[in-house]
Scaffold this motif. Structure first.
Motif, PDB file in Angstrom:
ATOM      1  N   VAL A   1       0.827  -1.207   0.000  1.00 14.57           N
ATOM      2  CA  VAL A   1       0.000   0.000   0.000  1.00 14.57           C
ATOM      3  C   VAL A   1       0.862   1.258   0.000  1.00 14.57           C
ATOM      4  CG1 VAL A   1      -1.747   1.313   1.252  1.00 14.57           C
ATOM      5  CG2 VAL A   1      -1.896  -1.175   1.152  1.00 14.57           C
ATOM      6  N   ALA A   2       1.846   1.315   0.880  1.00 14.24           N
ATOM      7  CA  ALA A   2       2.705   2.501   0.966  1.00 14.24           C
ATOM      8  C   ALA A   2       3.440   2.749  -0.342  1.00 14.24           C
ATOM      9  CB  ALA A   2       3.698   2.338   2.113  1.00 14.24           C
ATOM     10  N   SER A   3       3.945   1.691  -0.962  1.00 16.42           N
ATOM     11  CA  SER A   3       4.691   1.846  -2.213  1.00 16.42           C
ATOM     12  C   SER A   3       3.818   2.414  -3.312  1.00 16.42           C
ATOM     13  CB  SER A   3       5.265   0.488  -2.646  1.00 16.42           C
ATOM     14  OG  SER A   3       6.196   0.013  -1.704  1.00 16.42           O
ATOM     15  N   ASN A   4       2.585   1.928  -3.413  1.00 13.77           N
ATOM     16  CA  ASN A   4       1.689   2.432  -4.453  1.00 13.77           C
ATOM     17  C   ASN A   4       1.238   3.862  -4.184  1.00 13.77           C
ATOM     18  OD1 ASN A   4       0.844   0.288  -6.620  1.00 13.77           O
ATOM     19  ND2 ASN A   4       1.049  -0.843  -4.713  1.00 13.77           N
ATOM     20  N   LEU A   5       1.048   4.217  -2.925  1.00 10.64           N
ATOM     21  CA  LEU A   5       0.681   5.597  -2.604  1.00 10.64           C
ATOM     22  C   LEU A   5       1.800   6.562  -2.983  1.00 10.64           C
ATOM     23  CD1 LEU A   5      -1.133   5.263   0.847  1.00 10.64           C
ATOM     24  CD2 LEU A   5      -2.153   5.820  -1.364  1.00 10.64           C
ATOM     25  N   LEU A   6       3.036   6.201  -2.710  1.00 13.14           N
ATOM     26  CA  LEU A   6       4.158   7.052  -3.095  1.00 13.14           C
ATOM     27  C   LEU A   6       4.232   7.209  -4.612  1.00 13.14           C
ATOM     28  CD1 LEU A   6       6.955   5.868  -0.632  1.00 13.14           C
ATOM     29  CD2 LEU A   6       5.853   8.106  -0.694  1.00 13.14           C
ATOM     30  N   MET A   7       3.932   6.141  -5.344  1.00 15.05           N
ATOM     31  CA  MET A   7       3.960   6.212  -6.801  1.00 15.05           C
ATOM     32  C   MET A   7       2.917   7.200  -7.324  1.00 15.05           C
ATOM     33  SD  MET A   7       3.485   3.163  -9.607  1.00 15.05           S
ATOM     34  CE  MET A   7       1.712   3.015  -9.344  1.00 15.05           C
ATOM     35  N   THR A   8       1.705   7.139  -6.779  1.00 22.91           N
ATOM     36  CA  THR A   8       0.648   8.024  -7.257  1.00 22.91           C
ATOM     37  C   THR A   8       0.823   9.460  -6.771  1.00 22.91           C
ATOM     38  OG1 THR A   8      -0.785   7.389  -5.405  1.00 22.91           O
ATOM     39  CG2 THR A   8      -1.008   6.136  -7.441  1.00 22.91           C
TER      40      THR A   8
ATOM     41  N   ASP B   1       3.523  10.928  -7.371  1.00 25.27           N
ATOM     42  CA  ASP B   1       4.615  11.343  -8.259  1.00 25.27           C
ATOM     43  C   ASP B   1       5.940  11.426  -7.507  1.00 25.27           C
ATOM     44  OD1 ASP B   1       3.090  11.465 -10.582  1.00 25.27           O
ATOM     45  OD2 ASP B   1       2.454  13.519 -10.181  1.00 25.27           O
ATOM     46  N   GLN B   2       6.189  10.426  -6.674  1.00 29.03           N
ATOM     47  CA  GLN B   2       7.424  10.348  -5.899  1.00 29.03           C
ATOM     48  C   GLN B   2       8.167   9.041  -6.206  1.00 29.03           C
ATOM     49  OE1 GLN B   2       8.620  12.828  -3.729  1.00 29.03           O
ATOM     50  NE2 GLN B   2       6.969  13.970  -4.707  1.00 29.03           N
ATOM     51  N   PRO B   3       8.531   8.803  -7.484  1.00 29.59           N
ATOM     52  CA  PRO B   3       9.192   7.528  -7.820  1.00 29.59           C
ATOM     53  C   PRO B   3      10.527   7.340  -7.127  1.00 29.59           C
ATOM     54  CG  PRO B   3       9.345   9.073  -9.656  1.00 29.59           C
ATOM     55  CD  PRO B   3       8.399   9.677  -8.661  1.00 29.59           C
ATOM     56  N   TRP B   4      11.298   8.419  -6.990  1.00 31.22           N
ATOM     57  CA  TRP B   4      12.613   8.280  -6.368  1.00 31.22           C
ATOM     58  C   TRP B   4      12.493   7.999  -4.878  1.00 31.22           C
ATOM     59  CZ3 TRP B   4      16.402   7.217  -9.392  1.00 31.22           C
ATOM     60  CH2 TRP B   4      16.447   7.742 -10.686  1.00 31.22           C
ATOM     61  N   MET B   5      11.480   8.568  -4.244  1.00 31.59           N
ATOM     62  CA  MET B   5      11.279   8.315  -2.820  1.00 31.59           C
ATOM     63  C   MET B   5      10.914   6.851  -2.583  1.00 31.59           C
ATOM     64  SD  MET B   5       8.845  10.461  -0.204  1.00 31.59           S
ATOM     65  CE  MET B   5       9.717  11.989  -0.567  1.00 31.59           C
TER      66      MET B   5
ATOM     67  N   GLY C   1       8.278   3.286   4.333  1.00 28.83           N
ATOM     68  CA  GLY C   1       7.319   3.719   3.308  1.00 28.83           C
ATOM     69  C   GLY C   1       6.204   4.557   3.886  1.00 28.83           C
ATOM     70  N   TRP C   2       5.642   4.116   5.016  1.00 28.51           N
ATOM     71  CA  TRP C   2       4.543   4.877   5.607  1.00 28.51           C
ATOM     72  C   TRP C   2       5.020   6.184   6.234  1.00 28.51           C
ATOM     73  CZ3 TRP C   2      -0.311   5.019   4.676  1.00 28.51           C
ATOM     74  CH2 TRP C   2      -0.918   3.917   4.074  1.00 28.51           C
ATOM     75  N   LEU C   3       6.233   6.209   6.739  1.00 28.17           N
ATOM     76  CA  LEU C   3       6.781   7.479   7.220  1.00 28.17           C
ATOM     77  C   LEU C   3       6.882   8.485   6.076  1.00 28.17           C
ATOM     78  CD1 LEU C   3       9.606   6.293   9.670  1.00 28.17           C
ATOM     79  CD2 LEU C   3       7.435   7.401  10.263  1.00 28.17           C
ATOM     80  N   MET C   4       7.285   8.018   4.893  1.00 29.73           N
ATOM     81  CA  MET C   4       7.380   8.899   3.730  1.00 29.73           C
ATOM     82  C   MET C   4       5.997   9.365   3.272  1.00 29.73           C
ATOM     83  SD  MET C   4      10.592   9.297   3.019  1.00 29.73           S
ATOM     84  CE  MET C   4      10.786   9.305   4.803  1.00 29.73           C
ATOM     85  N   VAL C   5       5.018   8.456   3.277  1.00 31.69           N
ATOM     86  CA  VAL C   5       3.653   8.828   2.874  1.00 31.69           C
ATOM     87  C   VAL C   5       3.091   9.893   3.809  1.00 31.69           C
ATOM     88  CG1 VAL C   5       1.268   8.003   2.706  1.00 31.69           C
ATOM     89  CG2 VAL C   5       3.124   6.651   1.718  1.00 31.69           C
ATOM     90  N   LEU C   6       3.230   9.682   5.110  1.00 29.02           N
ATOM     91  CA  LEU C   6       2.697  10.639   6.085  1.00 29.02           C
ATOM     92  C   LEU C   6       3.436  11.968   6.029  1.00 29.02           C
ATOM     93  CD1 LEU C   6       2.134   8.200   9.079  1.00 29.02           C
ATOM     94  CD2 LEU C   6       0.425   9.124   7.504  1.00 29.02           C
ATOM     95  N   ARG C   7       4.740  11.907   5.809  1.00 29.47           N
ATOM     96  CA  ARG C   7       5.519  13.139   5.678  1.00 29.47           C
ATOM     97  C   ARG C   7       5.045  13.925   4.462  1.00 29.47           C
ATOM     98  NH1 ARG C   7       9.888  14.481   2.562  1.00 29.47           N
ATOM     99  NH2 ARG C   7      11.224  16.162   3.340  1.00 29.47           N
TER     100      ARG C   7
END
Length: 406
Positions: free
Chosen positions: A335-342, A344-348, A391-397
């Motif tokens: 879930v976290a990986s797909n949220l980061l993709m959408t 527009d954070q591919p490098w993250m 991943g979830w830390l990055m999504v929340l940030r």
């Protein structure tokens, strides 16, 4: 209206991926029993290297194609994406051969079959399924993607009954043929808007920089679930590597409902639908709860699955008991990986997954060298939990920062 379309898409995708789980499970059991733990471990490790090569073969163009088609911004892009993928697949096929020989040294026929079916044909099938996914028909796109798996399951069932004495050879023949048939079906099933006169050419260089991030994203998304099998073939004896590979395949099948949810969500997330973006915490709670429940079921089913796989897979139950604790992290990582993709954070996203892969490689090597019991299982658990948390830390940030930037 949007909610109705989303629910319908999710249900259809879940049904299709549910069928995929059943097909995958049947094929896994039949193939494992037919080849035995030794040959199964060798093939699984080789196929894992091929799966990672697939991520680079499209050069990330299938992901940007999905994004642009979802936003109606990709007129005529499919043809160039196919041509670029052909070039990328040819290059990665050469890389696959070198890496497979270095790490595992499988028979030549295994290298040829996986290189052709997985590294060259599968990326093309992936690209040709994108127009359906972008138009909200995620279920149909997944039908095309699992068609080779269905045909292979049928072929393995035939071989199991036939019992020619050269099962690996004939399995590889059907392995390649299944991919070629699926590719033909995907071409014939293209939406009418995409059936235009072909203009051969590559994606412009100006876009390759953007695509490079998505290429790395695609490869790193695949690698955590595959590279461990190549490492198992390297650090474990053949029989134990086969048992480990079977264990991880069963665990991956349990994560499929979460994958179905995210596949249905992706087009809506790319369009910025607020109703979905505003309910991330609900998604987290549901996914974590599902992962814990799936872990309990997996642990309970362990003894029966060990019997089902056959006598050469003694020890499967113990491996499944360990993975029961890893499943919640696997689900949350998806879930976290797909949220980061959408977002527009591919490098993250790629950074999180590369760090997890690095941890996996180092932990597997160190724990194996120290002769720690269940070294590969522990290394994989550390990898999955680290990626889920990061991943979830990055999504929340990202969620906190975005309103400020606006």
């Amino acid at each position: 209206m949007m909610a109705g379309r989303f629910v319908s898409s999710t249900l259809k995708t879940t049904v299709v991926l549910g069928c995929r789980v059943l097909i995958q499970a049947a094929s896994l059991v039949l193939l494992a029993r037919m080849l035995g733990a030794d040959q199964f471990g060798m093939f699984a490790g080789s196929a894992a290297i091929g799966a990672i090569a697939i991520g680079f073969a499209t050069l990330g163009t299938h992901l940007t194609l999905l994004r642009d088609l979802s936003r109606d911004e990709a007129a005529g892009q499919l043809q160039k994406t196919v041509c670029t993928t052909l070039v990328g697949s040819a290059v990665m096929a050469c890389v696959f051969v070198g890496v497979a020989l270095l790490l595992i040294s499988p028979p030549v026929e295994v290298i040829i079959a996986i290189g052709l079916a997985d590294v060259i044909v599968q990326p093309l099938l992936q690209v040709l399924s994108v127009p359906h996914h972008a138009r909200g028909r995620a279920a149909l796109s997944q039908v095309l993607m699992i068609l080779p798996m269905l045909l292979r399951a049928i072929w393995v069932a035939v071989l199991s009954v036939w019992g020619s004495g050269a099962e690996l050879h004939w399995f590889l023949v059907g392995y390649v043929a299944s991919s070629l048939v699926a590719l033909l079906v995907a071409v014939l099933a293209l939406p009418s808007l995409e059936k235009q006169p072909w203009r051969w050419g590559l994606i412009p260089r100006s876009k390759l920089g953007e695509n490079s991030g998505y290429a790395l994203l695609s490869a790193t998304a695949i690698a955590p679930g595959e590279i461990d099998k190549a490492l198992a073939a390297r650090f474990m004896d053949p029989a134990d590597a086969g048992i480990y590979s079977a264990t991880t395949r069963v665990a991956a099948a349990a994560v499929m409902p979460v994958t179905a949810l995210m596949l249905a969500l992706i087009p809506y997330l790319y369009r910025g639908d607020a109703a979905i973006r505003g309910n991330r915490l609900v998604v987290v709670a549901l996914v974590a709860g599902y992962g814990a429940l799936a872990g309990v079921v997996l642990s309970i089913a362990g003894p029966a699955l060990e019997v089902l796989f056959g006598p050469t897979f003694a020890g499967l139950m113990a491996g499944l008991s360990i993975f029961a604790w890893v499943l919640p992290a696997m689900c949350l990582r998806v879930v976290a990986s797909n949220l980061l993709m959408t977002q527009d954070q591919p490098w993250m996203r790629a950074g999180v997954e590369l760090a997890g892969i690095g941890l996996l490689v180092v932990a597997a090597a160190v724990l194996s060298q120290l002769k720690i019991a269940n070294a590969m299982y522990l290394a994989t658990a550390a990898c999955e939990y680290s990626m889920a948390i990061a991943g979830w830390l990055m999504v929340l940030r990202r969620q906190r920062v975005k309103p400020v930037a606006a």
